[in-house]
Design a protein around this motif. Structure first.
Motif, short mmCIF file in Angstrom:
data_model
loop_
_atom_site.label_atom_id
_atom_site.label_comp_id
_atom_site.label_asym_id
_atom_site.label_seq_id
_atom_site.Cartn_x
_atom_site.Cartn_y
_atom_site.Cartn_z
N ASP A 94 -17.63 4.31 35.51
CA ASP A 94 -18.01 4.33 34.10
C ASP A 94 -19.41 3.77 33.93
OD1 ASP A 94 -15.39 5.11 33.82
OD2 ASP A 94 -14.78 3.43 32.55
N PHE A 95 -20.15 4.35 32.98
CA PHE A 95 -21.51 3.91 32.67
C PHE A 95 -21.68 3.90 31.16
CE2 PHE A 95 -21.54 6.23 36.64
CZ PHE A 95 -22.34 5.49 37.50
N TYR A 96 -22.53 2.99 30.65
CA TYR A 96 -22.92 3.01 29.25
C TYR A 96 -24.28 3.69 29.12
CZ TYR A 96 -19.20 -0.33 28.17
OH TYR A 96 -17.99 -0.95 28.02
N LEU A 97 -24.43 4.49 28.06
CA LEU A 97 -25.67 5.23 27.81
C LEU A 97 -26.22 4.86 26.44
CD1 LEU A 97 -24.35 6.85 30.16
CD2 LEU A 97 -25.20 8.92 29.06
N ARG A 98 -27.53 4.55 26.42
CA ARG A 98 -28.16 4.23 25.13
C ARG A 98 -28.35 5.50 24.30
NH1 ARG A 98 -30.72 -0.40 24.10
NH2 ARG A 98 -31.10 -0.83 26.30
N ASP A 99 -28.80 6.57 24.93
CA ASP A 99 -29.01 7.85 24.26
C ASP A 99 -28.27 8.92 25.07
OD1 ASP A 99 -29.88 10.22 23.15
OD2 ASP A 99 -32.00 9.71 23.16
N PRO A 100 -26.97 9.09 24.81
CA PRO A 100 -26.17 9.98 25.65
C PRO A 100 -26.73 11.40 25.75
CG PRO A 100 -24.75 8.67 24.25
CD PRO A 100 -26.15 8.41 23.79
N ALA A 101 -27.19 11.96 24.63
CA ALA A 101 -27.65 13.35 24.66
C ALA A 101 -28.83 13.52 25.61
CB ALA A 101 -28.03 13.80 23.25
N ALA A 102 -29.76 12.56 25.62
CA ALA A 102 -30.93 12.66 26.49
C ALA A 102 -30.54 12.55 27.95
CB ALA A 102 -31.94 11.57 26.13
N THR A 103 -29.67 11.60 28.28
CA THR A 103 -29.24 11.45 29.67
C THR A 103 -28.42 12.65 30.12
OG1 THR A 103 -29.25 9.04 29.48
CG2 THR A 103 -27.97 9.99 31.28
N GLN A 137 -18.76 14.56 39.34
CA GLN A 137 -19.64 14.20 40.45
C GLN A 137 -19.01 14.74 41.72
OE1 GLN A 137 -20.71 13.18 43.33
NE2 GLN A 137 -21.36 11.05 43.28
N THR A 138 -19.34 15.98 42.04
CA THR A 138 -18.64 16.71 43.10
C THR A 138 -18.96 16.22 44.50
OG1 THR A 138 -20.42 18.36 43.04
CG2 THR A 138 -18.46 18.80 41.70
N ARG A 139 -20.09 15.56 44.71
CA ARG A 139 -20.45 15.11 46.06
C ARG A 139 -19.56 13.97 46.54
NH1 ARG A 139 -24.24 18.35 48.85
NH2 ARG A 139 -25.18 19.68 47.23
N SER A 140 -19.00 13.22 45.59
CA SER A 140 -18.07 12.15 45.95
C SER A 140 -16.65 12.44 45.50
CB SER A 140 -18.53 10.82 45.33
OG SER A 140 -19.78 10.42 45.83
N GLY A 141 -16.44 13.58 44.82
CA GLY A 141 -15.11 13.89 44.32
C GLY A 141 -14.65 12.93 43.25
N LEU A 142 -15.58 12.55 42.35
CA LEU A 142 -15.29 11.56 41.31
C LEU A 142 -15.62 12.12 39.93
CD1 LEU A 142 -16.98 8.45 42.93
CD2 LEU A 142 -14.52 8.87 42.80
N ARG A 143 -15.01 11.53 38.93
CA ARG A 143 -15.48 11.70 37.56
C ARG A 143 -16.38 10.52 37.21
NH1 ARG A 143 -11.82 15.14 34.65
NH2 ARG A 143 -11.52 16.94 36.00
N HIS A 144 -17.35 10.77 36.33
CA HIS A 144 -18.19 9.69 35.81
C HIS A 144 -18.06 9.70 34.29
CE1 HIS A 144 -19.61 8.94 39.68
NE2 HIS A 144 -20.88 9.22 39.59
N ALA A 145 -17.57 8.61 33.74
CA ALA A 145 -17.43 8.49 32.29
C ALA A 145 -18.75 7.99 31.71
CB ALA A 145 -16.29 7.53 31.94
N PHE A 146 -19.34 8.80 30.84
CA PHE A 146 -20.56 8.42 30.13
C PHE A 146 -20.14 7.96 28.73
CE2 PHE A 146 -24.01 11.16 32.42
CZ PHE A 146 -23.76 10.47 33.59
N VAL A 147 -20.31 6.68 28.45
CA VAL A 147 -19.81 6.06 27.23
C VAL A 147 -20.98 5.57 26.39
CG1 VAL A 147 -18.29 4.27 26.30
CG2 VAL A 147 -17.74 5.33 28.51
#
Length: 303
Positions: A94-103, A137-147
């Motif tokens: 999981d990650f926090y994003l200040r400007d989700p649309a831009a990232t 994130q297919t290279r590690s077989g993971l999901r990444h939650a952008f919050v």
């Protein structure tokens, strides 16, 4: 005592694509890079099927944990897709994003895809709104939650560095078939503090993860006494109609500095919570690896 995950170790066959994702699109900095010394030892600690060749440590200077170590392992097979959390093992970062649309735009321009569009929901048991989107994130077989980062309500490095757009890793998520056992492990063995225990469900969560209508899962999230990132999260895995094969290797190893490695080793020695390497003396200090019974791999060292 557990005080958050310091480094999330990600074994990959090729470090190039994930490096581009984390450094170029998400603003992580390369802290150190080079060959892995004594690869056989680190393969044992990280429970890898093949010896690692290179290591890239990526971080957010000023953060208190939540860094990423990309470990290049030549010949490592391609990981299975994460899909829905229907088998034990590493599931998401999981990650926090200040400007989700831009990232999200920067990530998509580099060829990465999202499971679906963003969703909005209330954190279970609270009135706190959550805006979240799930990256594949297919290279590690993971999901990444952008919050969505919320000023003053979300603890991460973004509060200390206004110029950053993406936080450190703020949670490592493992699916488990024994949530009660995982909770006991966190509190009684690691000395962590559970600050959230509840159920994720509803239409927004179903869209976010691709669940069937009515599906949901219970979760336990823990921090240490300093309440710093990154958190350790266990979620209840959803048994599929047709069982999926277990993962061939750990897609994430949670690296944690511990205050008393000897005491931890003693608590793990019985094997009740999984297979431990015991304490190993290395050039970098005393280390311990654990393949837990809860779908999570750990690498501990003396703080």
């Amino acid at each position: 005592m557990f005080d958050g995950i310091d480094i999330a170790v990600l074994p990959v066959a090729d470090t190039g694509p994930p490096r581009e994702l984390y450094v170029d699109a998400m603003g992580f900095e390369v802290v150190e890079a080079g060959p892995v010394r004594d690869p056989g030892l680190w393969a044992r600690l990280w429970d890898l099927p093949l010896p690692p060749a290179e290591s890239l440590l990526l971080g957010k200077p000023g953060s208190k944990g939540g860094w990423i170590r990309l470990v290049g392992v030549p010949g490592l097979p391609s990981p299975d897709a994460a899909g829905v959390p229907d088998r034990p093992g590493p599931y998401a970062l999981d990650f926090y994003l200040r400007d989700p649309a831009a990232t999200e735009d920067a990530v998509e321009k580099r060829g990465w895809t999202f499971v679906a569009g963003p969703v909005d929901y209330l954190l279970p048991g609270t009135e706190h709104p959550v805006r979240e989107r799930m990256l594949d994130q297919t290279r590690s077989g993971l999901r990444h939650a952008f919050v969505q980062y919320r000023e003053g309500r979300t603890r991460c490095v973004l509060g200390e560095r206004p110029g950053l757009g993406v936080s450190e890793v703020n949670a490592v998520v493992f699916a488990t078939g024994d949530l009660a056992g995982a909770r006991t492990f966190v509190t009684d063995v690691l000395g962590g503090r559970v600050y959230f225990s509840g159920r994720f469900e509803g239409p927004a969560v179903e869209r976010l993860l691709g669940l069937a209508p009515g599906e949901g899962f219970d979760a336990v999230i823990a921090r240490g006494p300093a309440s710093r990132n990154a958190r350790l999260e266990f979620i209840e895995h959803l048994p599929p109609a047709v069982p999926r094969p277990p993962h061939a290797y750990p897609r994430v190893v949670a690296g944690c500095a511990m205050g008393d490695l000897d005491a931890l080793a003693a608590r793990l020695a019985t094997g009740e919570h999984g297979a431990s390497t015991g304490i190993i003396e290395t050039a970098e200090g005393r280390q311990l690896g654990l393949r837990s019974h809860y779908g999570a791999r750990f690498h501990f060292w003396q703080r």
